[in-house]
Design a protein around this motif. Structure first.
Motif, PDB file in Angstrom:
ATOM      1  N   LEU A  22     -11.998   7.124 -23.122  1.00 32.22           N
ATOM      2  CA  LEU A  22     -12.489   8.150 -23.834  1.00 32.22           C
ATOM      3  C   LEU A  22     -11.510   8.723 -24.739  1.00 32.22           C
ATOM      4  N   SER A  23     -10.171   8.260 -24.640  1.00 30.05           N
ATOM      5  CA  SER A  23      -9.281   8.921 -25.462  1.00 30.05           C
ATOM      6  C   SER A  23      -9.335   8.799 -27.031  1.00 30.05           C
ATOM      7  N   LEU A  24      -9.639   7.532 -27.283  1.00 29.57           N
ATOM      8  CA  LEU A  24      -9.860   7.177 -29.068  1.00 29.57           C
ATOM      9  C   LEU A  24     -11.363   7.957 -29.637  1.00 29.57           C
ATOM     10  N   PRO A  25     -12.372   7.774 -28.956  1.00 31.77           N
ATOM     11  CA  PRO A  25     -13.297   8.662 -29.598  1.00 31.77           C
ATOM     12  C   PRO A  25     -13.331  10.005 -29.535  1.00 31.77           C
ATOM     13  N   LEU A  26     -12.534  10.720 -28.373  1.00 35.75           N
ATOM     14  CA  LEU A  26     -12.356  12.143 -28.305  1.00 35.75           C
ATOM     15  C   LEU A  26     -11.288  12.348 -29.487  1.00 35.75           C
ATOM     16  N   PHE A  27     -10.471  11.504 -29.715  1.00 34.54           N
ATOM     17  CA  PHE A  27      -9.286  11.872 -30.808  1.00 34.54           C
ATOM     18  C   PHE A  27      -9.831  11.927 -32.263  1.00 34.54           C
ATOM     19  N   ILE A  28     -10.838  10.988 -32.434  1.00 36.90           N
ATOM     20  CA  ILE A  28     -11.587  11.076 -33.712  1.00 36.90           C
ATOM     21  C   ILE A  28     -12.535  12.292 -33.728  1.00 36.90           C
ATOM     22  N   LEU A  29     -13.345  12.382 -32.592  1.00 35.64           N
ATOM     23  CA  LEU A  29     -14.061  13.892 -32.589  1.00 35.64           C
ATOM     24  C   LEU A  29     -13.325  14.955 -33.194  1.00 35.64           C
ATOM     25  N   VAL A  30     -12.448  15.086 -32.316  1.00 32.71           N
ATOM     26  CA  VAL A  30     -11.635  16.604 -32.591  1.00 32.71           C
ATOM     27  C   VAL A  30     -10.938  16.413 -33.869  1.00 32.71           C
ATOM     28  N   LEU A  31     -10.515  15.562 -34.433  1.00 30.79           N
ATOM     29  CA  LEU A  31      -9.777  15.261 -35.673  1.00 30.79           C
ATOM     30  C   LEU A  31     -10.953  15.841 -36.711  1.00 30.79           C
ATOM     31  N   GLY A  32     -12.234  15.289 -36.512  1.00 27.82           N
ATOM     32  CA  GLY A  32     -13.382  15.866 -37.390  1.00 27.82           C
ATOM     33  C   GLY A  32     -13.639  17.200 -37.383  1.00 27.82           C
ATOM     34  N   LEU A  33     -13.843  17.820 -36.081  1.00 27.96           N
ATOM     35  CA  LEU A  33     -14.029  18.859 -35.903  1.00 27.96           C
ATOM     36  C   LEU A  33     -13.205  20.091 -36.517  1.00 27.96           C
ATOM     37  N   THR A  34     -11.834  19.471 -36.204  1.00 29.19           N
ATOM     38  CA  THR A  34     -10.891  20.390 -37.045  1.00 29.19           C
ATOM     39  C   THR A  34     -10.706  20.625 -38.469  1.00 29.19           C
ATOM     40  N   ARG A  35     -11.303  19.383 -38.919  1.00 31.12           N
ATOM     41  CA  ARG A  35     -11.137  19.530 -40.621  1.00 31.12           C
ATOM     42  C   ARG A  35     -12.477  20.373 -40.672  1.00 31.12           C
ATOM     43  N   LEU A  36     -13.437  20.537 -40.239  1.00 28.66           N
ATOM     44  CA  LEU A  36     -14.548  21.329 -40.146  1.00 28.66           C
ATOM     45  C   LEU A  36     -14.214  22.864 -40.201  1.00 28.66           C
ATOM     46  N   LEU A  85      -8.500  14.111 -15.302  1.00 29.66           N
ATOM     47  CA  LEU A  85      -9.057  13.420 -16.501  1.00 29.66           C
ATOM     48  C   LEU A  85      -9.282  14.146 -17.541  1.00 29.66           C
ATOM     49  N   ILE A  86      -9.624  15.588 -16.983  1.00 31.27           N
ATOM     50  CA  ILE A  86     -10.034  16.470 -18.126  1.00 31.27           C
ATOM     51  C   ILE A  86      -8.664  17.062 -18.860  1.00 31.27           C
ATOM     52  N   ALA A  87      -7.584  16.941 -17.850  1.00 30.40           N
ATOM     53  CA  ALA A  87      -6.334  17.295 -18.397  1.00 30.40           C
ATOM     54  C   ALA A  87      -5.836  16.451 -19.514  1.00 30.40           C
ATOM     55  N   GLY A  88      -6.008  15.183 -19.180  1.00 37.48           N
ATOM     56  CA  GLY A  88      -5.343  14.034 -20.047  1.00 37.48           C
ATOM     57  C   GLY A  88      -6.320  14.255 -21.343  1.00 37.48           C
ATOM     58  N   GLN A  89      -7.713  14.657 -21.376  1.00 40.12           N
ATOM     59  CA  GLN A  89      -8.285  14.588 -22.764  1.00 40.12           C
ATOM     60  C   GLN A  89      -7.859  15.798 -23.371  1.00 40.12           C
ATOM     61  N   LEU A  90      -7.506  16.944 -22.684  1.00 39.76           N
ATOM     62  CA  LEU A  90      -7.175  18.149 -23.462  1.00 39.76           C
ATOM     63  C   LEU A  90      -6.019  17.918 -24.227  1.00 39.76           C
ATOM     64  N   ALA A  91      -4.970  17.198 -23.348  1.00 43.92           N
ATOM     65  CA  ALA A  91      -3.657  16.715 -24.065  1.00 43.92           C
ATOM     66  C   ALA A  91      -4.030  16.163 -25.404  1.00 43.92           C
ATOM     67  N   VAL A  92      -4.752  14.994 -25.306  1.00 43.85           N
ATOM     68  CA  VAL A  92      -5.191  14.161 -26.471  1.00 43.85           C
ATOM     69  C   VAL A  92      -5.750  14.840 -27.604  1.00 43.85           C
ATOM     70  N   ALA A  93      -6.719  15.887 -27.182  1.00 41.11           N
ATOM     71  CA  ALA A  93      -7.334  16.883 -28.065  1.00 41.11           C
ATOM     72  C   ALA A  93      -6.271  17.769 -28.811  1.00 41.11           C
ATOM     73  N   ALA A  94      -5.089  17.862 -27.919  1.00 44.67           N
ATOM     74  CA  ALA A  94      -4.100  19.093 -28.483  1.00 44.67           C
ATOM     75  C   ALA A  94      -3.581  18.151 -29.651  1.00 44.67           C
ATOM     76  N   MET A  95      -3.283  17.135 -29.393  1.00 43.79           N
ATOM     77  CA  MET A  95      -2.288  16.226 -30.494  1.00 43.79           C
ATOM     78  C   MET A  95      -3.148  16.088 -31.642  1.00 43.79           C
ATOM     79  N   ALA A  96      -4.530  15.709 -31.483  1.00 45.84           N
ATOM     80  CA  ALA A  96      -5.234  15.666 -32.619  1.00 45.84           C
ATOM     81  C   ALA A  96      -5.217  16.892 -33.273  1.00 45.84           C
ATOM     82  N   VAL A  97      -5.261  17.943 -32.831  1.00 50.62           N
ATOM     83  CA  VAL A  97      -5.115  19.275 -33.668  1.00 50.62           C
ATOM     84  C   VAL A  97      -3.968  19.296 -34.285  1.00 50.62           C
ATOM     85  N   GLN A  98      -2.830  18.877 -33.560  1.00 50.28           N
ATOM     86  CA  GLN A  98      -1.410  18.714 -34.317  1.00 50.28           C
ATOM     87  C   GLN A  98      -1.357  17.899 -35.474  1.00 50.28           C
TER      88      GLN A  98
END
Length: 245
Positions: free
Chosen positions: A72-86, A132-145
């Protein structure tokens, strides 16, 4: 002689400048601590997404399966990057600066990961729903950073990719020592001055994360969450220059 308002304004500018200089280093401490804690406790890198891809491929080749958190981490990272840009585009259209909203979003994500791990107790089963959710939240946070450094702190070295920073620093140090063009030497010195605190910050964060995890397990996610709150508070003191913060 300066009047009281001039002195106050000058002091405010100095404080703003200091916070602006310290923020990238603090963000790198957040990334380093979050990366180590998520790897030790949740089985994935939150900041080093390339590492997740390598581990995932190795697991698939070795066992025929890959952990859900890595998948889940890679597609989530890409998705959050895109949403952050929007999100940043929307904020800019409204005349709102992006730095503070993105720092707030990062804090909420890391805080959410910490709360989920706190509720679940200190067990390391990364397949459990909360972890599992906690891990993905951490990945999403780093995508935002990653996004906010490029969009809201333009010109700042990456705060999560130490291979790039270390390479850039060594090349710039070589240019300072061996270069012959004064303009290029000055530019390299300027870049190196801003790169080394980020490198040191990440190393310090990784060390702190490891120590805190050894002492408190997954509860140590409170460290990057607390530092993210500190970064948000620091941003309140930074005066917008050009693009609004």
């Amino acid at each position: 002689m300066q009047d009281a308002d001039d002195v106050k304004d000058s002091t405010s500018q100095i404080h703003s400048s200091r916070c602006a200089r310290l923020l990238p280093a603090l963000l790198s401490v957040i990334a380093g601590s979050a990366d180590v804690i998520s790897f030790l406790g949740l089985g994935l890198f939150s900041a080093h997404v390339t590492g997740n891809l390598v581990v995932l491929i190795a697991q698939i080749l070795g066992r025929g399966t890959g952990a859900a958190c890595l998948v889940l981490s890679l597609p989530l990272f890409i998705l959050v990057l895109g949403l952050t840009r929007l999100l940043v585009a929307g904020l800019e259209a409204l005349g709102i600066g992006s730095l503070r909203p993105l720092l707030l979003l990062q804090f909420l994500m890391l805080g959410g990961a910490f709360v989920l791990c706190l509720v679940s107790g200190d067990h390391r089963d990364s397949g459990a729903r909360n972890t599992l959710i906690a891990g993905q939240l951490a990945v999403a946070a780093m995508a935002v950073q990653n996004a906010l450094v490029q969009l809201s702190l333009q010109g700042t070295p990456p705060t999560t990719v130490m291979t790039t920073d270390l390479t850039r620093f060594i090349m710039d140090a070589g240019e300072v020592l061996l270069g012959h063009n004064p303009a290029e030497v000055a530019e390299a010195r300027h870049r190196a001055k801003h790169t080394w605190p980020v490198i040191i910050g990440f190393i310090a964060g990784a060390g702190l994360g490891a120590v805190c995890f050894a002492a408190g397990g997954l509860k140590s996610l409170g460290l990057p969450a607390g530092l993210a709150l500190l970064a948000l508070v620091m941003s309140l003191a930074i005066r917008p220059v050009g693009r609004k913060q």
